[in-house]
Design a protein around this motif. Structure first.
Motif, PDB file in Angstrom:
ATOM      1  N   PRO A 367       0.711  -1.306  -0.011  1.00  0.00           N
ATOM      2  CA  PRO A 367      -0.238   0.127  -0.015  1.00  0.00           C
ATOM      3  C   PRO A 367       0.898   1.306  -0.064  1.00  0.00           C
ATOM      4  CG  PRO A 367      -0.950  -1.700   1.391  1.00  0.00           C
ATOM      5  CD  PRO A 367       0.245  -1.990   1.089  1.00  0.00           C
ATOM      6  N   MET A 368       1.848   1.218   0.680  1.00  0.00           N
ATOM      7  CA  MET A 368       2.904   2.367   0.891  1.00  0.00           C
ATOM      8  C   MET A 368       3.367   2.645  -0.665  1.00  0.00           C
ATOM      9  SD  MET A 368       2.477   4.237   3.526  1.00  0.00           S
ATOM     10  CE  MET A 368       4.151   5.297   3.221  1.00  0.00           C
ATOM     11  N   ALA A 369       3.879   1.478  -1.299  1.00  0.00           N
ATOM     12  CA  ALA A 369       4.501   1.566  -2.615  1.00  0.00           C
ATOM     13  C   ALA A 369       3.476   2.132  -3.426  1.00  0.00           C
ATOM     14  CB  ALA A 369       4.757   0.238  -3.036  1.00  0.00           C
ATOM     15  N   TYR A 370       2.258   1.624  -3.247  1.00  0.00           N
ATOM     16  CA  TYR A 370       0.950   2.214  -4.300  1.00  0.00           C
ATOM     17  C   TYR A 370       0.862   3.706  -4.131  1.00  0.00           C
ATOM     18  CZ  TYR A 370      -3.674   2.727  -6.161  1.00  0.00           C
ATOM     19  OH  TYR A 370      -4.688   3.320  -7.239  1.00  0.00           O
ATOM     20  N   LYS A 371       0.792   4.028  -2.877  1.00  0.00           N
ATOM     21  CA  LYS A 371       0.532   5.789  -2.427  1.00  0.00           C
ATOM     22  C   LYS A 371       1.989   6.451  -3.216  1.00  0.00           C
ATOM     23  CE  LYS A 371      -0.893   7.696   1.100  1.00  0.00           C
ATOM     24  NZ  LYS A 371      -1.049   8.152   2.387  1.00  0.00           N
ATOM     25  N   ILE A 372       3.216   6.082  -2.863  1.00  0.00           N
ATOM     26  CA  ILE A 372       4.495   6.631  -3.375  1.00  0.00           C
ATOM     27  C   ILE A 372       4.490   6.936  -4.674  1.00  0.00           C
ATOM     28  CG2 ILE A 372       6.902   6.425  -3.709  1.00  0.00           C
ATOM     29  CD1 ILE A 372       6.833   5.014  -0.971  1.00  0.00           C
ATOM     30  N   ILE A 373       4.008   5.736  -5.844  1.00  0.00           N
ATOM     31  CA  ILE A 373       3.940   5.858  -7.148  1.00  0.00           C
ATOM     32  C   ILE A 373       2.909   6.785  -7.548  1.00  0.00           C
ATOM     33  CG2 ILE A 373       3.495   4.698  -9.119  1.00  0.00           C
ATOM     34  CD1 ILE A 373       6.370   4.217  -7.865  1.00  0.00           C
ATOM     35  N   LYS A 374       1.666   6.940  -6.630  1.00  0.00           N
ATOM     36  CA  LYS A 374       0.701   7.923  -7.098  1.00  0.00           C
ATOM     37  C   LYS A 374       1.241   9.313  -6.581  1.00  0.00           C
ATOM     38  CE  LYS A 374      -2.941   5.718  -8.316  1.00  0.00           C
ATOM     39  NZ  LYS A 374      -3.505   5.864  -9.846  1.00  0.00           N
ATOM     40  N   GLU A 375       2.016   9.504  -5.722  1.00  0.00           N
ATOM     41  CA  GLU A 375       2.804  10.687  -5.575  1.00  0.00           C
ATOM     42  C   GLU A 375       3.544  11.431  -6.724  1.00  0.00           C
ATOM     43  OE1 GLU A 375       2.773  13.255  -2.900  1.00  0.00           O
ATOM     44  OE2 GLU A 375       0.765  12.236  -2.646  1.00  0.00           O
ATOM     45  N   PHE A 376       4.296  10.383  -7.552  1.00  0.00           N
ATOM     46  CA  PHE A 376       4.758  10.635  -8.732  1.00  0.00           C
ATOM     47  C   PHE A 376       4.032  10.627  -9.874  1.00  0.00           C
ATOM     48  CE2 PHE A 376       8.468   7.678  -6.634  1.00  0.00           C
ATOM     49  CZ  PHE A 376       8.500   8.807  -5.616  1.00  0.00           C
ATOM     50  N   SER A 377       2.682  10.688  -9.687  1.00  0.00           N
ATOM     51  CA  SER A 377       1.685  10.810 -10.930  1.00  0.00           C
ATOM     52  C   SER A 377       1.745   9.497 -11.714  1.00  0.00           C
ATOM     53  CB  SER A 377       2.021  12.113 -11.639  1.00  0.00           C
ATOM     54  OG  SER A 377       2.012  13.216 -10.803  1.00  0.00           O
ATOM     55  N   GLY A 378       2.066   8.405 -11.115  1.00  0.00           N
ATOM     56  CA  GLY A 378       2.401   7.214 -11.713  1.00  0.00           C
ATOM     57  C   GLY A 378       1.317   6.109 -11.560  1.00  0.00           C
ATOM     58  N   GLU A 379       1.482   5.028 -12.139  1.00  0.00           N
ATOM     59  CA  GLU A 379       0.845   3.829 -11.702  1.00  0.00           C
ATOM     60  C   GLU A 379       1.611   2.688 -11.545  1.00  0.00           C
ATOM     61  OE1 GLU A 379      -2.536   3.758 -11.681  1.00  0.00           O
ATOM     62  OE2 GLU A 379      -3.109   5.766 -12.310  1.00  0.00           O
ATOM     63  N   ILE A 380       0.950   1.636 -10.676  1.00  0.00           N
ATOM     64  CA  ILE A 380       1.509   0.457 -10.468  1.00  0.00           C
ATOM     65  C   ILE A 380       0.617  -0.581 -10.303  1.00  0.00           C
ATOM     66  CG2 ILE A 380       1.518   0.990  -7.784  1.00  0.00           C
ATOM     67  CD1 ILE A 380       3.945  -0.933  -7.614  1.00  0.00           C
ATOM     68  N   VAL A 381       0.925  -1.747 -11.188  1.00  0.00           N
ATOM     69  CA  VAL A 381      -0.034  -2.607 -11.361  1.00  0.00           C
ATOM     70  C   VAL A 381       0.754  -4.276 -11.248  1.00  0.00           C
ATOM     71  CG1 VAL A 381      -1.620  -1.520 -12.747  1.00  0.00           C
ATOM     72  CG2 VAL A 381       0.308  -2.833 -13.897  1.00  0.00           C
ATOM     73  N   VAL A 382       0.196  -5.090 -10.963  1.00  0.00           N
ATOM     74  CA  VAL A 382       0.653  -6.242 -10.975  1.00  0.00           C
ATOM     75  C   VAL A 382       0.013  -7.417 -11.748  1.00  0.00           C
ATOM     76  CG1 VAL A 382      -0.801  -7.050  -8.835  1.00  0.00           C
ATOM     77  CG2 VAL A 382       1.336  -8.397  -9.287  1.00  0.00           C
ATOM     78  N   GLN A 383       0.740  -8.390 -12.376  1.00  0.00           N
ATOM     79  CA  GLN A 383       0.201  -9.184 -13.274  1.00  0.00           C
ATOM     80  C   GLN A 383       0.693 -10.551 -12.654  1.00  0.00           C
ATOM     81  OE1 GLN A 383       1.810  -8.274 -17.320  1.00  0.00           O
ATOM     82  NE2 GLN A 383       0.223  -6.727 -17.707  1.00  0.00           N
ATOM     83  N   SER A 384      -0.044 -11.917 -12.586  1.00  0.00           N
ATOM     84  CA  SER A 384       0.381 -12.919 -11.744  1.00  0.00           C
ATOM     85  C   SER A 384      -0.617 -13.803 -12.094  1.00  0.00           C
ATOM     86  CB  SER A 384       0.650 -12.655 -10.268  1.00  0.00           C
ATOM     87  OG  SER A 384       1.336 -13.711  -9.686  1.00  0.00           O
ATOM     88  N   GLU A 385      -0.222 -15.310 -11.911  1.00  0.00           N
ATOM     89  CA  GLU A 385      -0.956 -16.477 -12.003  1.00  0.00           C
ATOM     90  C   GLU A 385      -0.149 -17.316 -10.896  1.00  0.00           C
ATOM     91  OE1 GLU A 385      -3.551 -17.198 -13.454  1.00  0.00           O
ATOM     92  OE2 GLU A 385      -3.492 -15.286 -15.063  1.00  0.00           O
TER      93      GLU A 385
END
Length: 412
Positions: A367-385
């Motif tokens: 969640p903190m990683a998500y918030k930090i990337i949002k502060e950079f106006s970016g996006e973070i997603v995960v792809q997995s099986e």
């Protein structure tokens, strides 16, 4: 001015000494006026010869750039400009323009001047004399306020989004509050009934069971409130223009010995001529390390038995791929592993506060990683099986000027 000078030179023999003196004074006054205009400009102006030695510069250039230069020091004028710039990244940019003979280029930098971070826009233009390029003209513009306004606007937009978050929280709080109210009323009625009757305590189902439900709902309310505070708590960031590839290379160099010992091979593929991003270097590093540490744990979990049973140190079971490229005006970072992977439920909840699959995990890392990337106006997603590893994709927009310059180099 050139046309006037040429006509004056052609007719020089026809002028008297008095006329020549008068015209010379006029030219001198015009030259001083032009010099004053250049010195009064708020943008920095530097004229360089073909060897990148300073011909002339104005006061704004001295104010905006970290130059170890004194106009009266003749020795400094014999130095190439990139040798008298105290900022390494800026010096490297000037040297690259000299080595590759670049003209008509433009880029942005963050520079530490007098303990303050300033953003500057630097343009290289050809210095043309007599229809020949005899050097370079460097224009330096202070864009700190423009950048700060953009950062402030982003944060205001983030605050505006809290309205929706608050509405969702209000909806979530309404249900447990209603449940608590109903069960307290039921207990009150049961207690009153028995006090008016035989005076004995009500049956446990009217007291302890109801109280247990109340406690559960209170705990649920507490979690909702804590998650909300986690979501809205601001992150203190110091956004500057930095090269993300340099950060990633330093991280890889740091973790390689440990990952080799864990039988994990690291494969990297970094974009050439990486543009600078407007990010917080420390926080960006924290995000990358968090993702990498989770990847290492997932690979060790999958290959623990293989590692324990194999005595050959040169055999690798885990594989960590770190790739960067430019696409659609964004810097893309992909971190992939061949670990245990994730189920659909884990994948859908990985960025929720306090959600974790680890026995000793806090559930705050992603969640903190998500918030930090949002502060950079970016996006973070995960792809997995499940059983097929995982890939985290971080996308951060390029500064506007870089978007235009690199559009033709974007990855298809």
């Amino acid at each position: 001015m050139n046309e006037f000078s040429n006509r004056f030179y052609e007719k020089l023999s026809k002028f008297s000494p008095t006329q020549i003196e008068r015209i010379f004074n006029q030219l001198k006054n015009q030259n001083e006026m032009l010099g004053s205009l250049v010195q009064s400009l708020s943008v920095g102006v530097i004229a360089l010869d073909k060897d990148f030695k300073i011909i002339e510069l104005n006061n704004s250039a001295l104010r905006l750039l970290p130059l170890n230069f004194n106009k009266k020091d003749k020795k400094k004028r014999l130095e190439k400009i990139y040798n008298i710039i105290s900022d390494d990244e800026l010096s490297e940019f000037f040297k690259d323009c000299y080595d590759t003979n670049k003209t008509n280029v433009r880029s942005e930098f963050s520079i530490l001047i007098n303990d303050n971070v300033r953003f500057v826009d630097i343009s290289f233009l050809p210095l043309v004399q007599k229809n020949k390029i005899n050097g370079s003209l460097v224009i330096v513009e202070d864009i700190t306020e423009r950048r700060n306004q953009a950062i402030l606007l982003h944060r205001m937009e983030a605050l505006a989004s809290l309205t929706n978050i608050a509405a969702n929280v209000a909806h979530e709080i309404k249900n447990p509050l209603g449940s608590i109210s109903i069960h307290i009323q039921l207990m009150q009625k049961a207690v009153k009934k028995h006090r008016d009757g035989d005076g004995l305590l009500p049956d446990p189902k009217y007291t302890e069971n109801y109280l247990e439900i109340v406690n559960q709902e209170i705990a649920r309310l507490n979690k909702i409130v804590v998650d909300f505070l986690m979501a809205v708590k601001p992150i203190s960031t110091e956004l500057v223009l930095v090269n993300p590839n340099k950060i990633l290379k330093n991280i890889v160099e740091f973790i390689t010995p440990e990952f080799t010992e864990k039988r994990i091979k690291i494969i990297t593929s970094f974009v050439d001529d990486c543009p600078r991003l407007l990010i917080d270097e420390k926080l960006f590093r924290d995000v990358v390390i968090n993702v990498i540490v989770n990847a290492a744990a997932a690979m060790q979990e999958r290959y623990k038995e293989n590692i324990d049973n194999n005595i050959f140190e040169e055999v690798f079971f885990g594989r960590l791929d770190i790739e960067t490229f430019i696409k659609d005006g964004n810097f893309i970072l992909k971190i992939s592993d061949n670990g245990v992977g994730m189920s659909d439920e884990v994948k859908s909840r990985i960025f929720e506060p306090y959600y974790t699959t680890k026995a000793n995990g806090t559930g705050l890392g992603m969640p903190m990683a998500y918030k930090i990337i949002k502060e950079f106006s970016g996006e973070i997603v995960v792809q997995s099986e499940l059983g097929e590893g995982a890939t985290f994709i971080i996308s951060i927009p390029l500064p506007q000027i870089k978007t235009k310059l690199l559009s033709h180099e974007e990855k298809k």
